[in-house]
Design a protein around this motif. Structure first.
Motif, PDB file in Angstrom:
ATOM      1  N   LYS A   1      11.511  -4.419  -7.882  1.00  0.00           N
ATOM      2  CA  LYS A   1      12.477  -3.611  -7.160  1.00  0.00           C
ATOM      3  C   LYS A   1      13.859  -4.272  -7.195  1.00  0.00           C
ATOM      4  CE  LYS A   1       9.274  -0.755  -5.587  1.00  0.00           C
ATOM      5  NZ  LYS A   1       9.209   0.677  -5.981  1.00  0.00           N
TER       6      LYS A   1
ATOM      7  N   HIS B   1      13.193   2.209  -5.084  1.00  0.00           N
ATOM      8  CA  HIS B   1      13.546   1.128  -6.009  1.00  0.00           C
ATOM      9  C   HIS B   1      14.541   0.159  -5.386  1.00  0.00           C
ATOM     10  CE1 HIS B   1      14.396  -1.053  -9.640  1.00  0.00           C
ATOM     11  NE2 HIS B   1      15.682  -0.738  -9.566  1.00  0.00           N
TER      12      HIS B   1
ATOM     13  N   CYS C   1       0.796  -1.230   0.000  1.00  0.00           N
ATOM     14  CA  CYS C   1       0.000   0.000   0.000  1.00  0.00           C
ATOM     15  C   CYS C   1       0.831   1.285   0.000  1.00  0.00           C
ATOM     16  CB  CYS C   1      -0.935   0.012   1.207  1.00  0.00           C
ATOM     17  SG  CYS C   1      -2.097  -1.374   1.238  1.00  0.00           S
ATOM     18  N   LYS C   2       2.073   1.214   0.401  1.00  0.00           N
ATOM     19  CA  LYS C   2       2.898   2.410   0.516  1.00  0.00           C
ATOM     20  C   LYS C   2       3.944   2.478  -0.590  1.00  0.00           C
ATOM     21  CE  LYS C   2       1.000   3.689   4.448  1.00  0.00           C
ATOM     22  NZ  LYS C   2       0.207   4.922   4.596  1.00  0.00           N
ATOM     23  N   LYS C   3       4.319   3.678  -0.957  1.00  0.00           N
ATOM     24  CA  LYS C   3       5.345   3.872  -1.971  1.00  0.00           C
ATOM     25  C   LYS C   3       6.702   3.443  -1.419  1.00  0.00           C
ATOM     26  CE  LYS C   3       7.037   7.288  -5.281  1.00  0.00           C
ATOM     27  NZ  LYS C   3       6.956   8.697  -5.749  1.00  0.00           N
ATOM     28  N   THR C   4       7.441   2.695  -2.224  1.00  0.00           N
ATOM     29  CA  THR C   4       8.707   2.104  -1.786  1.00  0.00           C
ATOM     30  C   THR C   4       9.834   2.507  -2.732  1.00  0.00           C
ATOM     31  OG1 THR C   4       7.490   0.189  -0.966  1.00  0.00           O
ATOM     32  CG2 THR C   4       9.846  -0.078  -1.218  1.00  0.00           C
TER      33      THR C   4
END
Length: 394
Positions: A131, A107, A102-105
């Motif tokens: 990633k 690279h 759900c959260k931006k991660t």
């Protein structure tokens, strides 16, 4: 500025080698112009209960030394009950699964392994997101669990663990191994996998020791760290023989064996063993200025494991009495960092103690500077990180 995420089951203010290792990695990457975020559970280790500042909270975001630390809920446990321990790992793994979805991660993501299930969940989600996965392997699971008799060979749990292990190695972009044995094991499964050696070196600049030794006192050997199953400190206290040598054993730490050790010492004052509890790192280092030799034990030889205490104590200028076998034994022996006793062989340990007692305190003080000089040139965290960055590992 490069962004990077580190996923770990441990992080300060938690104690122990795993938490220290990840903190040093985060700080060094920050010093080399990376914007670092750490994803970990609410602080609970080694006591197995949430620290007071995290009780009643579902998640916490902190800024520690310019590192963003995001802590997620966990059901904490250090119980010997396998179901409670599994529930603890599952609780954080579940939270981590939904957080990564759900959260931006960033690279680039560093994943600490073990725990194996936590590594699997992280690698599964992040591989689907394409990633760059940098797997940092500090111990070989399930192999170590078999050697510690925590897992039965061929059991259903063993088979599942083998599947998880192969999956994380397969999907990792590259792997950092804490020992040559770890890298050799991974290459035995995936010969072409890109691997680099990454030792758990300490930060030399954080502590300056001022030794103040009284030559008329006994030689003071100390253990400082976790009092868990793998270290076997309780059995060490039972079988060590100090009555006829000019040596004392001092223990600093906390963990599952703490109560047994305290009871043993209370009932056997003649054993010349002293327990000091768990101390903050800077307080511990102040105390250690009056000590002579660090003992580094393992209950059994664990393939792939190299205790970080070899490097940590070397950086502080302490010779070590190494009682763990494997690659760590080779490092101590070949580089003249102290004494060796055969792992699990208490007759060998007590023979080494007789040799140390005959050596005397003054020659041991002279050894300290030699150990310190070697550690400064060979156990250098800055050189290691810069080398890995040059190899585009991060």
């Amino acid at each position: 500025m490069n962004k990077i995420l580190i996923i770990s089951n441990y992080y300060p203010p938690e104690k122990g080698a795993a938490a220290n290792r990840i903190e040093q990695l985060a700080l060094k990457l920050h010093q080399n112009n990376y914007k670092v975020t750490v994803l970990c559970p609410l602080g609970n280790y080694p006591k197995g209960e949430l620290f007071p500042e995290y009780k009643g909270k579902f998640s916490v975001t902190e800024n520690l030394h310019d590192i963003t630390v995001k802590r997620l809920w966990i059901y904490p446990s250090v119980s010997k009950n396998i179901f409670k321990r599994t529930l603890s790992v599952l609780s954080f793994s579940g939270m981590l699964f939904f957080h990564l979805l759900c959260k931006k991660t960033p690279h680039k993501v560093v994943i600490q392994s073990p725990p194996l299930l936590l590594s699997f969940v992280s690698v599964l989600v992040l591989s689907l997101m394409r990633k760059k996965i940098i797997l940092n392997v500090s111990d070989l699971w399930p192999l170590a669990a078999i050697e510690l008799k925590a897992l039965k060979p061929g059991s259903f749990s063993h088979q599942i663990s083998l599947f998880l292990e192969r999956f994380i190695y397969l999907k990792a972009t590259l792997i950092l191994g804490q020992s040559y044995e770890i890298i050799s094991h991974i290459h035995s499964i995936f010969p072409e996998k890109k691997c680099h050696l990454y030792r758990n070196f300490p930060e030399h600049q954080t502590t300056e020791m001022h030794f103040a030794t009284n030559l008329n006192e006994p030689i003071k050997v100390f253990y400082a760290g976790l009092l868990g199953v793998a270290q076997g400190v309780f059995e060490l206290c039972q079988k060590i023989e100090l009555q006829n040598v000019n040596i004392e054993l001092h223990i600093f730490g906390d963990g599952a064996e703490k109560s047994q050790i305290e009871d043993l010492i209370r009932q056997n004052p003649q054993k010349k063993i002293f327990f000091h509890g768990m101390l903050d790192r800077h307080v511990l280092h102040e105390k250690l200025q009056f000590f002579d030799i660090a003992i580094v034990p393992l209950k059994t030889r664990i393939y792939g494991s190299v205790p970080s205490k070899i490097f940590e104590y070397g950086a502080l200028g302490f010779p070590v009495l190494y009682f763990g076998g494997g690659e760590g034994e080779t490092i101590v022996k070949e580089n003249n960092l102290g004494w060796i006793a055969e792992v699990g062989n208490f007759e060998s340990l007590n023979t080494a103690l007789i040799e140390i007692s005959k050596t005397g305190k003054e020659p041991i003080q002279m050894m300290k500077q030699k150990v310190l000089d070697y550690a400064e040139s060979h156990f250098n965290l800055d050189f290691q990180i810069k080398d890995l960055i040059n190899k585009e590992s991060f």
